[in-house]
Design a protein around this motif. Structure first.
Motif, short mmCIF file in Angstrom:
data_model
loop_
_atom_site.label_atom_id
_atom_site.label_comp_id
_atom_site.label_asym_id
_atom_site.label_seq_id
_atom_site.Cartn_x
_atom_site.Cartn_y
_atom_site.Cartn_z
N GLU A 151 0.81 -1.23 0.00
CA GLU A 151 0.00 0.00 0.00
C GLU A 151 0.83 1.27 0.00
OE1 GLU A 151 -2.21 -3.39 0.96
OE2 GLU A 151 -0.55 -2.60 2.16
N ASN A 152 2.18 1.17 -0.05
CA ASN A 152 2.97 2.40 -0.09
C ASN A 152 4.23 2.30 -0.94
OD1 ASN A 152 4.78 0.99 1.54
ND2 ASN A 152 4.45 2.26 3.37
N VAL A 153 4.22 1.42 -1.94
CA VAL A 153 5.38 1.30 -2.82
C VAL A 153 5.06 1.95 -4.18
CG1 VAL A 153 6.39 -0.70 -1.68
CG2 VAL A 153 4.64 -1.05 -3.43
N MET A 154 5.68 1.43 -5.23
CA MET A 154 5.41 1.88 -6.59
C MET A 154 4.61 0.83 -7.33
SD MET A 154 8.88 3.56 -8.06
CE MET A 154 9.81 2.06 -7.78
N ALA A 155 3.93 1.26 -8.37
CA ALA A 155 3.24 0.34 -9.26
C ALA A 155 3.83 0.46 -10.65
CB ALA A 155 1.75 0.64 -9.31
N PHE A 156 4.02 -0.67 -11.30
CA PHE A 156 4.46 -0.70 -12.70
C PHE A 156 3.26 -1.11 -13.56
CE2 PHE A 156 8.21 -1.24 -10.16
CZ PHE A 156 9.16 -0.48 -10.83
N HIS A 157 3.18 -0.53 -14.73
CA HIS A 157 2.07 -0.76 -15.64
C HIS A 157 2.62 -1.38 -16.93
CE1 HIS A 157 0.09 1.68 -12.64
NE2 HIS A 157 1.00 2.62 -12.85
N PRO A 158 2.88 -2.69 -16.88
CA PRO A 158 3.69 -3.34 -17.93
C PRO A 158 3.06 -3.35 -19.31
CG PRO A 158 2.75 -4.97 -16.43
CD PRO A 158 2.49 -3.64 -15.81
N ARG A 159 1.73 -3.25 -19.41
CA ARG A 159 1.12 -3.29 -20.73
C ARG A 159 1.57 -2.12 -21.59
NH1 ARG A 159 -5.21 -1.78 -20.73
NH2 ARG A 159 -4.66 -1.60 -22.94
N TYR A 160 2.08 -1.05 -20.95
CA TYR A 160 2.48 0.15 -21.68
C TYR A 160 3.98 0.21 -21.94
CZ TYR A 160 -2.20 1.82 -20.58
OH TYR A 160 -3.57 1.95 -20.48
N LEU A 205 -4.74 1.37 -15.19
CA LEU A 205 -3.70 1.08 -14.21
C LEU A 205 -3.58 -0.41 -13.88
CD1 LEU A 205 -4.17 4.06 -11.73
CD2 LEU A 205 -2.63 3.86 -13.69
N ASP A 206 -4.49 -1.21 -14.35
CA ASP A 206 -4.42 -2.66 -14.14
C ASP A 206 -4.34 -3.37 -15.48
OD1 ASP A 206 -4.63 -2.69 -11.27
OD2 ASP A 206 -6.73 -2.07 -11.53
N PRO A 207 -3.57 -4.46 -15.57
CA PRO A 207 -2.82 -5.07 -14.47
C PRO A 207 -1.61 -4.22 -14.07
CG PRO A 207 -2.27 -6.14 -16.53
CD PRO A 207 -3.37 -5.17 -16.85
N GLN A 208 -1.21 -4.35 -12.84
CA GLN A 208 -0.04 -3.65 -12.35
C GLN A 208 0.80 -4.58 -11.50
OE1 GLN A 208 -1.13 -1.22 -8.43
NE2 GLN A 208 -2.39 -0.55 -10.18
N ILE A 209 2.06 -4.23 -11.38
CA ILE A 209 3.00 -5.02 -10.57
C ILE A 209 3.49 -4.14 -9.44
CG2 ILE A 209 5.24 -6.18 -10.54
CD1 ILE A 209 4.85 -6.82 -13.50
N ARG A 210 3.40 -4.66 -8.21
CA ARG A 210 3.97 -3.98 -7.05
C ARG A 210 5.02 -4.90 -6.44
NH1 ARG A 210 -1.20 -1.16 -3.86
NH2 ARG A 210 -2.32 -0.47 -5.74
N VAL A 211 6.22 -4.40 -6.28
CA VAL A 211 7.32 -5.15 -5.68
C VAL A 211 7.58 -4.59 -4.30
CG1 VAL A 211 9.72 -5.87 -5.92
CG2 VAL A 211 8.29 -5.59 -7.97
N VAL A 212 7.72 -5.46 -3.30
CA VAL A 212 7.89 -5.05 -1.91
C VAL A 212 9.21 -5.62 -1.39
CG1 VAL A 212 6.84 -5.00 0.39
CG2 VAL A 212 5.37 -5.09 -1.64
#
Length: 302
Positions: A151-160, A205-212
């Protein structure tokens, strides 16, 4: 398809090749990364005094919080210790210090529940660093200082990654940003009026990848990835460190991720220094990128 590779044993050459295709790499904390995070914690603790830095936003007026960050962040960025620890960390990850250049490490914050999302603690909309005049061979390194959650990292939007997004990068010039906008960050507390490239069409914004990653763990990704700040709902301020690297061979040979939609001018290459001896990026390389960016923008391809 974007893959997330954990503690990969790939060489730096192979890793950059995969990064430029859109893959993400995440690594456990190493000695230099742990020391860098520990140093950041010392500075943060000194700045916040008796308050817990992760929850201080609940006890401080937002203007005071912004003023504190305006003093803390430059202290970290320009501290001589960072010029020692960052190259050591880069070398730990298998990069050749005679060929790898880095920019200054930045201490970032993401406050919870829209407490401070502009200026000195800017919450980034979906963007590519390459909209901000970054070279397409740039590798981004991101490191949590304290524990983070989804809930407080970054999101990647790989389709783009290889799909164009209509955006405002054509109005962005890095030299002009440095002259007029960078130093005013702390003045933007309630709103941020600085012109920054952003999508000019609806983004899914979906799908998105969040790495923790763990504190001191390293997330590496291409500066061409479309990514954004996750709206922080964790109740805690997130502190992180990020910096960027380029391999001078990639710069010379124009190896990097594809340019699908950037039309900015200028270049950030003059910000990079060599790990081995802190020599500046050769001016002829930076000047060539700057000239090519201007020509491409005029032609409507950047």
């Amino acid at each position: 398809m974007t893959a997330v590779l954990s503690n990969s044993t790939a060489t730096d050459d192979r890793r950059r090749e995969l990064l430029f295709r859109g893959d993400l790499f995440v690594y456990s904390a190493t000695p230099a990364a742990t020391e860098l995070v520990g140093f950041a914690r010392e500075l943060v603790s000194d700045a916040f005094g008796p308050l817990d830095p992760e929850t201080a936003q609940h006890d401080m007026p937002v203007e005071d919080f912004a003023r504190l960050l305006a003093e803390l962040k430059p202290r970290f960025i320009h501290h001589p210790r960072c010029k020692e620890l960052v190259p050591a960390l880069i070398e730990e990850r298998g990069c050749d210090p005679s060929l790898t250049y880095f920019d200054v490490p930045r201490l970032r914050t993401s406050t919870s529940d829209d407490y401070l999302v502009s200026g000195i603690s800017y919450a980034f909309h979906p963007h590519r660093d390459c909209w901000y005049s970054a070279p397409f061979n740039q590798v981004n390194w991101w490191i949590p200082v304290f524990g983070v959650v989804a809930e407080n990292v970054m999101a990647f939007h790989p389709r783009y990654f290889d799909t164009p997004v209509r955006n405002g990068s054509a109005a962005y010039d890095y030299g002009e940003w440095n002259r007029t906008s960078r130093r005013s960050a702390a003045e933007h507390v309630r709103t941020d009026t600085r012109v920054q490239p952003r999508p000019e069409e609806a983004i899914d914004l979906d799908p998105q990848i969040r790495v923790v990653p763990e504190p001191g763990g390293v997330l590496m990704f291409s500066g061409a990835h479309l990514h954004s700040t996750v709206p922080n709902t964790s109740g805690r301020t997130r502190f992180s460190i990020d910096f960027r690297t380029v391999h001078v061979g990639d710069v010379r040979e124009r190896r990097g991720a594809p340019n699908v939609d950037a039309r900015c001018t200028g270049t950030t290459l003059r910000d990079f220094t060599r790990c081995g001896d802190l020599a500046r990026m050769p001016e002829e390389l930076a000047a060539a990128y700057e000239t090519e960016a201007e020509a491409a923008a005029l032609a409507g391809v950047r």
